[in-house]
Design a protein around this motif. Structure first.
Motif, PDB file in Angstrom:
ATOM      1  N   GLN A 315     -30.247 -26.866   4.312  1.00  0.00           N
ATOM      2  CA  GLN A 315     -30.624 -28.236   3.981  1.00  0.00           C
ATOM      3  C   GLN A 315     -31.946 -28.654   4.629  1.00  0.00           C
ATOM      4  O   GLN A 315     -32.403 -29.788   4.422  1.00  0.00           O
ATOM      5  CB  GLN A 315     -29.526 -29.210   4.411  1.00  0.00           C
ATOM      6  N   SER A 316     -32.551 -27.786   5.405  1.00  0.00           N
ATOM      7  CA  SER A 316     -33.849 -28.102   6.001  1.00  0.00           C
ATOM      8  C   SER A 316     -34.865 -28.438   4.915  1.00  0.00           C
ATOM      9  O   SER A 316     -34.894 -27.812   3.850  1.00  0.00           O
ATOM     10  CB  SER A 316     -34.351 -26.900   6.812  1.00  0.00           C
ATOM     11  N   GLU A 317     -35.718 -29.415   5.193  1.00  0.00           N
ATOM     12  CA  GLU A 317     -36.794 -29.740   4.262  1.00  0.00           C
ATOM     13  C   GLU A 317     -37.904 -28.689   4.308  1.00  0.00           C
ATOM     14  O   GLU A 317     -38.740 -28.635   3.407  1.00  0.00           O
ATOM     15  CB  GLU A 317     -37.372 -31.124   4.591  1.00  0.00           C
ATOM     16  N   ASN A 318     -37.881 -27.872   5.344  1.00  0.00           N
ATOM     17  CA  ASN A 318     -38.929 -26.863   5.523  1.00  0.00           C
ATOM     18  C   ASN A 318     -38.327 -25.527   5.942  1.00  0.00           C
ATOM     19  O   ASN A 318     -38.598 -25.024   7.044  1.00  0.00           O
ATOM     20  CB  ASN A 318     -39.942 -27.338   6.576  1.00  0.00           C
ATOM     21  N   PRO A 319     -37.481 -24.942   5.115  1.00  0.00           N
ATOM     22  CA  PRO A 319     -36.793 -23.710   5.523  1.00  0.00           C
ATOM     23  C   PRO A 319     -37.726 -22.540   5.786  1.00  0.00           C
ATOM     24  O   PRO A 319     -37.460 -21.720   6.662  1.00  0.00           O
ATOM     25  CB  PRO A 319     -35.848 -23.429   4.347  1.00  0.00           C
ATOM     26  N   GLN A 320     -38.830 -22.462   5.033  1.00  0.00           N
ATOM     27  CA  GLN A 320     -39.754 -21.344   5.252  1.00  0.00           C
ATOM     28  C   GLN A 320     -40.467 -21.473   6.592  1.00  0.00           C
ATOM     29  O   GLN A 320     -40.583 -20.499   7.349  1.00  0.00           O
ATOM     30  CB  GLN A 320     -40.757 -21.269   4.107  1.00  0.00           C
ATOM     31  N   ALA A 321     -40.938 -22.675   6.919  1.00  0.00           N
ATOM     32  CA  ALA A 321     -41.594 -22.897   8.209  1.00  0.00           C
ATOM     33  C   ALA A 321     -40.599 -22.705   9.349  1.00  0.00           C
ATOM     34  O   ALA A 321     -40.935 -22.126  10.393  1.00  0.00           O
ATOM     35  CB  ALA A 321     -42.201 -24.296   8.255  1.00  0.00           C
ATOM     36  N   ALA A 322     -39.376 -23.183   9.152  1.00  0.00           N
ATOM     37  CA  ALA A 322     -38.355 -23.039  10.193  1.00  0.00           C
ATOM     38  C   ALA A 322     -38.021 -21.572  10.429  1.00  0.00           C
ATOM     39  O   ALA A 322     -37.856 -21.130  11.567  1.00  0.00           O
ATOM     40  CB  ALA A 322     -37.111 -23.820   9.805  1.00  0.00           C
ATOM     41  N   THR A 323     -37.940 -20.806   9.337  1.00  0.00           N
ATOM     42  CA  THR A 323     -37.648 -19.379   9.468  1.00  0.00           C
ATOM     43  C   THR A 323     -38.799 -18.655  10.142  1.00  0.00           C
ATOM     44  O   THR A 323     -38.586 -17.751  10.968  1.00  0.00           O
ATOM     45  CB  THR A 323     -37.368 -18.765   8.086  1.00  0.00           C
ATOM     46  N   ASP A 324     -40.013 -19.052   9.822  1.00  0.00           N
ATOM     47  CA  ASP A 324     -41.175 -18.434  10.453  1.00  0.00           C
ATOM     48  C   ASP A 324     -41.198 -18.726  11.949  1.00  0.00           C
ATOM     49  O   ASP A 324     -41.513 -17.842  12.764  1.00  0.00           O
ATOM     50  CB  ASP A 324     -42.454 -18.947   9.791  1.00  0.00           C
ATOM     51  N   PHE A 325     -40.843 -19.957  12.325  1.00  0.00           N
ATOM     52  CA  PHE A 325     -40.795 -20.281  13.754  1.00  0.00           C
ATOM     53  C   PHE A 325     -39.666 -19.514  14.446  1.00  0.00           C
ATOM     54  O   PHE A 325     -39.829 -19.045  15.576  1.00  0.00           O
ATOM     55  CB  PHE A 325     -40.617 -21.781  13.967  1.00  0.00           C
ATOM     56  N   LEU A 326     -38.531 -19.369  13.775  1.00  0.00           N
ATOM     57  CA  LEU A 326     -37.435 -18.580  14.362  1.00  0.00           C
ATOM     58  C   LEU A 326     -37.907 -17.155  14.650  1.00  0.00           C
ATOM     59  O   LEU A 326     -37.616 -16.596  15.713  1.00  0.00           O
ATOM     60  CB  LEU A 326     -36.227 -18.579  13.429  1.00  0.00           C
ATOM     61  N   ALA A 327     -38.638 -16.569  13.698  1.00  0.00           N
ATOM     62  CA  ALA A 327     -39.145 -15.212  13.901  1.00  0.00           C
ATOM     63  C   ALA A 327     -40.107 -15.157  15.084  1.00  0.00           C
ATOM     64  O   ALA A 327     -40.102 -14.189  15.858  1.00  0.00           O
ATOM     65  CB  ALA A 327     -39.838 -14.714  12.637  1.00  0.00           C
ATOM     66  N   PHE A 328     -40.933 -16.193  15.242  1.00  0.00           N
ATOM     67  CA  PHE A 328     -41.862 -16.233  16.375  1.00  0.00           C
ATOM     68  C   PHE A 328     -41.110 -16.424  17.692  1.00  0.00           C
ATOM     69  O   PHE A 328     -41.383 -15.735  18.685  1.00  0.00           O
ATOM     70  CB  PHE A 328     -42.872 -17.370  16.184  1.00  0.00           C
TER      71      PHE A 328
END
Length: 425
Positions: A315-328
Motif C-alpha cells: 500500500q506504499s505510495e512509493n513502493p519502488q523508492a521504498a524497495t530501493d532504500f531497503l536494498a541500500f
C-alpha cells in the motif's frame, strides 16, 4: 487469503488496495518523495544509526527528500501497525516480528524482494544465510529481509552473584554445570542473601507467553508441531517445563511473581534472558556482568532465536523508492553497521572478529558462544498463522497458571482445547 490475525480492518484495507495487482506495481508519487518506516525501538543510538544511513541514501537520491523512522510501542507494535494499514495511513516500510511473519508473508501485504535485492549493485544477495530467510518466504519468494536474527542469551550480574556466594556462569559452564537447575538454585540464593530478584525472562511479564520458549525448549517442548497444526501445550515435556517454572516462581521465589517486576539493567536482578541489542542498556559505570548462552535443560543444550523482518508495504505510495532504500539499508556496508545492534543474516559477517568491531561491549568469545553458535543451532520463537488471535487466547488461558495452587496439567489442557480449532483451520 488474509489471515485473521491481521485483523478485520487490515483485511478491508488490503482488499481495497487490490491484492491481485500487488507486488510494487502501484504508481510512484510525482515530485519529492517522503518515506516512512515503522520501528519498535525508540533507542536514541538505534535511531541515530538509521538516520545516518538515511541521510547517506538521500544524498545520492535527491528525489527522496525525507525518510522518517516512526517508533511504535513494543508491546502494541503489531496492533498499531495494522491499525495504520487498515486506516489508510500505511508506512512505506515496516519491521515485522517473527511471530507475525506467516500472516504478513502470506497475505499479500508485502512487496516481493528477490529481484530488487538480487539486481542491486554490490548487494551480494547470495551471502544471505538461507536459514535466516526461511520464515520470510512464501512459495520460495522473499517478502521481507531478515533484518535481525538475534539469539537469546543470559546476562548475569556478577556482583549480585558474588554477594550471594554463587559462582559466575563462566565457572558453571567450565564445570559442565550451566543448566536451569543451577540458575534457579543461584537465583533463590540471591533473593535470600541480597533481597534482589533472581532470574527475569525479559518481556514475558506474564503476558508475552512466547518468550517462555527460551525456557521450555530446554525440555524439548513446543507450542505446536513443526507444521503448526497440532497443539503442544498438553504434551508431557511442556507440563514438566511449566511445573519447573511454576515452582521457581511460587515455591522458591527465584523469579519475580505476577504483579512484580525487576530491571536487570538497573541492577535489580541476578540474571535476565534477552538479546544482545539490550546490551546498550548497560551502564559502563554499573555492575560487573557477563553474557552467556541459555542454560541447558533436561533435553540438553539449545538456542532460541528472535527475528525481525523488514518489508515494503504494497500500500506504499512509493513502493519502488521504498524497495530501493531497503536494498541500500541492508547492503553489505550498512549491514555491517547495523550489526552493532542487530545480528546480520550475511554469512561473511557472522564471525566473532567482524561482530566484535561493531559490538565493543561484547567480547569475541561472547559473540561466538551466544550469537554465532546460536544462529547456527537455534529455533525461532513460536509463530503461526492467526498469531494475534492465538496470542490473545493463549494469554487468557494461561492466566490460571500464574496462581500459587494452579492445576498445571488442567490449565495446559485448556490451552489446547481453546486453540485447536484455529490450528486445525
Amino acid at each position: 487469503m488474509i489471515r485473521r490475525s491481521l485483523a478485520v480492518g487490515l483485511a478491508g484495507a488490503l482488499g481495497a488496495a487490490g491484492l491481485a495487482a500487488c507486488g510494487g506495481d502501484s504508481e510512484e508519487t510525482t515530485g519529492p518523495i517522503s518515506l516512512r518506516m515503522t520501528v519498535w525501538s525508540a533507542n536514541d543510538d538505534h535511531l541515530a544509526l538509521f538516520n545516518a544511513i538515511a541521510d547517506e541514501y538521500m544524498a545520492d537520491n535527491p528525489d527522496v527528500t525525507e525518510i522518517a523512522f516512526d517508533p511504535l510501542p513494543f508491546e502494541t507494535y503489531t496492533t498499531a501497525l495494522t491499525t495504520q494499514i487498515a486506516g489508510g495511513n500505511p508506512p512505506d516500510l515496516a519491521w515485522i516480528f517473527e511471530s507475525n511473519a506467516p500472516d504478513f508473508v502470506t497475505s499479500g501485504a508485502l512487496v516481493p524482494l528477490d529481484d530488487a535485492l538480487g539486481d542491486a549493485d554490490g548487494y551480494e544477495y547470495d551471502d544471505l544465510v538461507p536459514a535466516t530467510t526461511d520464515l520470510w518466504r512464501d512459495e520460495g519468494t522473499l517478502y521481507a529481509y531478515p533484518f535481525s536474527t538475534s539469539p537469546f542469551g543470559v546476562f548475569a550480574n556478577l556482583d549480585l552473584l558474588d554477594e550471594a556466594g554463587q559462582g559466575a556462569p563462566a565457572e558453571m559452564i567450565a564445570a559442565g554445570e550451566w543448566d536451569w537447575d543451577t540458575v534457579i538454585d543461584a537465583s533463590e540464593a540471591v533473593g535470600e542473601q541480597t533481597g534482589a530478584a533472581g532470574m527475569v525472562i525479559r518481556d514475558f511479564d506474564y503476558t508475552g507467553w512466547d518468550y517462555l520458549s527460551t525456557q521450555w525448549t530446554g525440555w524439548g517442548a513446543q507450542a505446536w508441531s513443526d507444521d503448526g497444526s497440532t497443539c503442544g501445550f498438553a504434551q508431557p515435556e511442556m507440563v514438566e517445563s511449566m511445573t519447573f517454572l511454576h515452582d521457581a516462581i511460587f515455591t522458591r521465589q527465584a523469579m519475580p511473581g505476577p504483579g512484580t517486576s525487576a530491571d536487570f539493567f538497573a541492577g535489580e536482578a541476578a540474571y535476565t534472558v534477552t538479546q544482545i541489542s539490550r546490551a546498550s542498556l548497560l551502564d559502563e559505570d554499573g555492575f560487573d556482568w557477563d553474557l552467556v548462552p541459555l542454560p541447558a535443560g533436561p533435553a540438553g543444550e539449545y538456542a532460541v532465536i528472535g527475528q525481525a523482518g523488514l518489508g515494503v508495504l504494497t500500500q506504499s505510495e512509493n513502493p519502488q523508492a521504498a524497495t530501493d532504500f531497503l536494498a541500500f539499508m541492508t547492503n553489505p556496508e550498512n549491514s555491517a553497521k547495523l550489526a552493532q545492534y542487530f545480528p546480520p543474516p550475511r554469512q561473511s559477517q557472522l564471525t566473532a572478529d567482524t561482530l566484535a568491531q561493531t559490538n565493543p561491549l561484547l567480547s569475541a568469545e561472547q559473540l561466538q558462544d551466544v550469537v554465532i553458535d546460536g544462529i547456527s543451532t537455534g529455533v525461532v520463537k513460536p509463530s503461526n498463522t492467526s498469531q494475534a488471535e492465538l496470542n490473545q487466547i493463549i494469554r487468557a488461558e494461561l492466566d490460571d497458571l500464574w496462581l500459587p495452587n494452579a492445576d498445571i496439567p488442567a490449565v495446559l489442557d485448556s490451552v489446547c482445547e481453546a486453540i485447536d480449532p484455529l490450528l486445525a483451520g
